[in-house]
Design a protein around this motif. Structure first.
Motif, PDB file in Angstrom:
ATOM      1  N   MET A  41       0.945  -1.265  -0.079  1.00 32.15           N
ATOM      2  CA  MET A  41       0.002   0.207  -0.080  1.00 32.15           C
ATOM      3  C   MET A  41       0.932   1.108   0.101  1.00 32.15           C
ATOM      4  O   MET A  41       2.002   1.124   0.615  1.00 32.15           O
ATOM      5  N   THR A  42       0.504   2.065  -0.952  1.00 31.43           N
ATOM      6  CA  THR A  42       1.407   3.481  -0.729  1.00 31.43           C
ATOM      7  C   THR A  42       0.443   4.719  -0.469  1.00 31.43           C
ATOM      8  O   THR A  42      -0.792   4.439  -0.530  1.00 31.43           O
ATOM      9  N   ALA A  43       0.951   5.443   0.322  1.00 31.64           N
ATOM     10  CA  ALA A  43       0.225   6.681   0.780  1.00 31.64           C
ATOM     11  C   ALA A  43       0.626   7.816   0.130  1.00 31.64           C
ATOM     12  O   ALA A  43       1.726   8.225   0.154  1.00 31.64           O
ATOM     13  N   GLY A  44      -0.537   8.623  -0.426  1.00 28.86           N
ATOM     14  CA  GLY A  44      -0.258   9.837  -1.353  1.00 28.86           C
ATOM     15  C   GLY A  44      -0.982   9.901  -2.363  1.00 28.86           C
ATOM     16  O   GLY A  44      -1.933   9.043  -2.791  1.00 28.86           O
ATOM     17  N   ASP A  45      -1.134  11.207  -3.044  1.00 26.13           N
ATOM     18  CA  ASP A  45      -1.762  11.566  -3.927  1.00 26.13           C
ATOM     19  C   ASP A  45      -1.539  10.590  -5.475  1.00 26.13           C
ATOM     20  O   ASP A  45      -0.480  10.445  -5.821  1.00 26.13           O
ATOM     21  N   PHE A  46      -2.594  10.213  -5.884  1.00 31.29           N
ATOM     22  CA  PHE A  46      -2.405   9.254  -7.053  1.00 31.29           C
ATOM     23  C   PHE A  46      -1.504   9.797  -8.164  1.00 31.29           C
ATOM     24  O   PHE A  46      -0.881   9.434  -8.691  1.00 31.29           O
ATOM     25  N   ILE A  47      -1.982  11.025  -8.461  1.00 35.63           N
ATOM     26  CA  ILE A  47      -1.482  11.642  -9.698  1.00 35.63           C
ATOM     27  C   ILE A  47      -0.049  11.908  -9.567  1.00 35.63           C
ATOM     28  O   ILE A  47       0.833  11.652 -10.169  1.00 35.63           O
ATOM     29  N   ASP A  48       0.214  12.461  -8.152  1.00 33.90           N
ATOM     30  CA  ASP A  48       1.836  12.721  -7.976  1.00 33.90           C
ATOM     31  C   ASP A  48       2.666  11.730  -8.094  1.00 33.90           C
ATOM     32  O   ASP A  48       3.870  11.583  -8.333  1.00 33.90           O
ATOM     33  N   TYR A  92       2.049   8.232  -9.466  1.00 34.67           N
ATOM     34  CA  TYR A  92       2.062   7.416 -10.480  1.00 34.67           C
ATOM     35  C   TYR A  92       2.320   8.159 -11.661  1.00 34.67           C
ATOM     36  O   TYR A  92       2.285   7.590 -12.881  1.00 34.67           O
ATOM     37  N   SER A  93       2.459   9.555 -11.790  1.00 34.22           N
ATOM     38  CA  SER A  93       2.950  10.037 -12.893  1.00 34.22           C
ATOM     39  C   SER A  93       4.269  10.492 -12.906  1.00 34.22           C
ATOM     40  O   SER A  93       5.029  10.843 -13.830  1.00 34.22           O
ATOM     41  N   ALA A  94       4.761   9.951 -11.987  1.00 34.59           N
ATOM     42  CA  ALA A  94       6.620  10.139 -12.063  1.00 34.59           C
ATOM     43  C   ALA A  94       7.288   9.296 -12.952  1.00 34.59           C
ATOM     44  O   ALA A  94       6.747   8.291 -13.575  1.00 34.59           O
ATOM     45  N   ASP A  95       8.313   9.855 -13.335  1.00 37.12           N
ATOM     46  CA  ASP A  95       9.096   8.885 -14.538  1.00 37.12           C
ATOM     47  C   ASP A  95       9.405   7.516 -14.032  1.00 37.12           C
ATOM     48  O   ASP A  95       9.383   6.659 -14.905  1.00 37.12           O
ATOM     49  N   TRP A 147      -2.687   6.148 -18.038  1.00 34.52           N
ATOM     50  CA  TRP A 147      -2.200   5.901 -19.402  1.00 34.52           C
ATOM     51  C   TRP A 147      -0.577   5.873 -19.043  1.00 34.52           C
ATOM     52  O   TRP A 147       0.105   4.908 -19.783  1.00 34.52           O
ATOM     53  N   HIS A 148      -0.087   6.932 -18.379  1.00 32.09           N
ATOM     54  CA  HIS A 148       1.657   7.007 -18.245  1.00 32.09           C
ATOM     55  C   HIS A 148       1.969   5.498 -17.542  1.00 32.09           C
ATOM     56  O   HIS A 148       3.121   5.125 -17.823  1.00 32.09           O
ATOM     57  N   ALA A 149       1.138   5.099 -16.414  1.00 32.52           N
ATOM     58  CA  ALA A 149       1.765   4.134 -15.568  1.00 32.52           C
ATOM     59  C   ALA A 149       1.323   2.662 -16.110  1.00 32.52           C
ATOM     60  O   ALA A 149       2.167   2.000 -15.987  1.00 32.52           O
ATOM     61  N   MET A 150       0.534   2.544 -17.097  1.00 33.17           N
ATOM     62  CA  MET A 150       0.084   1.276 -17.741  1.00 33.17           C
ATOM     63  C   MET A 150       1.110   0.675 -18.740  1.00 33.17           C
ATOM     64  O   MET A 150       1.576   1.704 -19.482  1.00 33.17           O
ATOM     65  N   LYS A 151       1.429  -0.542 -18.674  1.00 33.95           N
ATOM     66  CA  LYS A 151       2.329  -0.759 -19.979  1.00 33.95           C
ATOM     67  C   LYS A 151       1.209  -0.809 -21.157  1.00 33.95           C
ATOM     68  O   LYS A 151       0.266  -1.089 -21.133  1.00 33.95           O
ATOM     69  N   PRO A 152       2.122  -0.899 -22.390  1.00 32.90           N
ATOM     70  CA  PRO A 152       1.289  -0.969 -23.547  1.00 32.90           C
ATOM     71  C   PRO A 152       0.760  -2.395 -23.509  1.00 32.90           C
ATOM     72  O   PRO A 152       1.217  -3.524 -23.223  1.00 32.90           O
ATOM     73  N   GLY A 153      -0.723  -2.765 -23.684  1.00 31.71           N
ATOM     74  CA  GLY A 153      -1.320  -3.698 -23.864  1.00 31.71           C
ATOM     75  C   GLY A 153      -2.085  -3.989 -22.465  1.00 31.71           C
ATOM     76  O   GLY A 153      -2.630  -5.092 -22.247  1.00 31.71           O
TER      77      GLY A 153
END
Length: 415
Positions: A291-298, A300-303, A332-338
């Motif tokens: 489990m991670t704590a924090g804002d989803f966008i902050d 999982y939009s990380a490089d 979209w950023h976090a998901m692998k192609p497919g």
């Protein structure tokens, strides 16, 4: 973050989503780092949540119990006798004692996440009462109220969340909401045996108390829940890390409900948690649970999160966005192609008409079109436009809310 890997103890991460690595068998979560940080906004938010949990009894007794007894005292003698003959006064006094039981539980819950700064409330000689008194005196000197109605509603909601996620009584609601998501996820990866699914990484944003992420891991996947709310994080940390027996704790989540009640025993009924032991994962040698704590966008939009996830499962989550397009871009950023995205929920936009907050609301059909325009491919064969589901429902209440939720399966195209 809560993490489970090869039998090691669970641990916890902090509000920025960073992972802290620990070694050893007795790992303690530590929210006190946030309290000592320079991030004043986060510190204040954390302190307000602690205050909400610790002030539950005082607030509830004053606004919910003593007020009702006072109203009965103001009745005429004849009316008081009639009310007393029904056992109503005894019911209210019994509710008072159960509120105190709930407070003892909440004290343990808070201590689990503030273990380095708060005395053990289970130890009568630890000085917990003095510490608690000093905590609220500190808030008073800082010009802060002990808590607010808004935070009390969150505490009451958290107690009902325990029913939804970790009690036998919540099984039917879990089957309504989590069931279809789990079926769709297993269908997507049916070609992989559960013992070999550990390499399949599944993200669960808005994980709440963690049951859906746990159930995904129980099916062999490596799952990670993400949660922003400190109320939820305190509660999930407690149930995931600090429970060691089935039905170890008894709470009274409906003791505050005085309307639409059929029987006294319905209002005062106990609920025991947990109905399963979160530490007992069937595939803990191959699958990881965190489990991670924090804002989803902050987070999982990380490089370092780009193209990392084989699946995302969202349940009652998408409508928590101020701008749902930011959610879609992050996914979209976090998901692998497919990779696959499985969603179920209503569209109760959380920031609709909230003063001082920006919000963009869409109809279901508009939302579906947005999903497609971002680039996701919807599986028409798995679209369900109406699934009747409840959320933290009191099934014995005369008032029932039912959502007509929708569900879909979408994929990020392969390169």
């Amino acid at each position: 973050m809560h993490t489970h890997n090869n039998g090691q103890s669970l641990c916890h991460g902090h509000g920025d989503g960073r992972t802290h690595t620990h070694n050893g068998a007795n790992i303690e979560p530590d929210f006190t780092e946030a309290v000592d940080s320079k991030d004043k906004e986060e510190t204040n938010a954390l302190e307000d949540v602690i205050a909400g949990y610790l002030f539950y009894k005082t607030y509830t007794l004053n606004t919910g119990i003593y007020r009702r007894l006072h109203h009965i005292d103001e009745l005429s003698e004849r009316h008081r006798k009639l009310v007393s003959s029904l056992g109503t006064i005894d019911k209210i006094k019994k509710a008072e004692s159960l509120v105190r039981v709930n407070q003892s539980f909440l004290n343990l819950l808070v201590h689990a996440s503030t273990v380095n700064s708060m005395p053990d409330p289970a130890d009568k000689d630890s000085g917990f009462k003095e510490w608690s008194k000093g905590f609220f005196e500190f808030r008073e000197r800082a010009g802060k109220a002990p808590t607010s109605t808004h935070y009390m509603e969150k505490v009451h909601s958290t107690l009902k969340q325990f029913v939804r996620d970790w009690a036998e009584e919540g099984r039917e609601e879990r089957e309504q909401t989590y069931g279809p998501l789990l079926v769709a996820l297993e269908k997507e990866f049916a070609h992989i045996d559960p013992e070999s699914r550990g390499s399949v990484r599944v993200l669960v944003p808005g994980a709440g108390l963690g049951r859906l992420a746990y159930e995904i891991c129980c099916r062999g996947f490596s799952s990670q829940g993400n949660e922003f709310s400190y109320f939820m994080l305190f509660a999930s940390n407690f149930v995931l890390n600090k429970t060691s027996e089935l039905n170890e704790h008894t709470i009274y989540p409906f003791v505050h409900q005085f309307s639409n009640v059929v029987r006294v025993e319905d209002q005062l009924r106990p609920v025991t948690i947990p109905d399963v032991l979160p530490r007992n994962l069937p595939f803990d040698e191959s699958a990881e649970f965190s489990m991670t704590a924090g804002d989803f966008i902050d987070i999982y939009s990380a490089d370092d999160e780009k193209d990392q996830w084989d699946a995302i499962v969202t349940c009652f989550f998408m409508d928590t966005a101020k701008n749902v397009l930011a959610y879609l871009d992050t996914m979209w950023h976090a998901m692998k192609p497919g990779a696959v995205w499985i969603n179920l929920g209503p569209l109760l936009w959380h920031f609709d008409n909230v003063a001082g907050e920006s919000s963009i609301e869409f109809t279901r059909d508009e939302f579906i079109e947005l999903v497609k325009k971002v680039g996701f491919e919807l599986d028409d064969s798995q679209f369900n436009e109406s699934i009747s589901v409840s959320y933290t429902a009191n099934y014995r209440s005369m008032l029932q809310y039912t959502y007509q939720a929708f569900m879909f399966v979408a994929r990020k195209p392969k390169d």
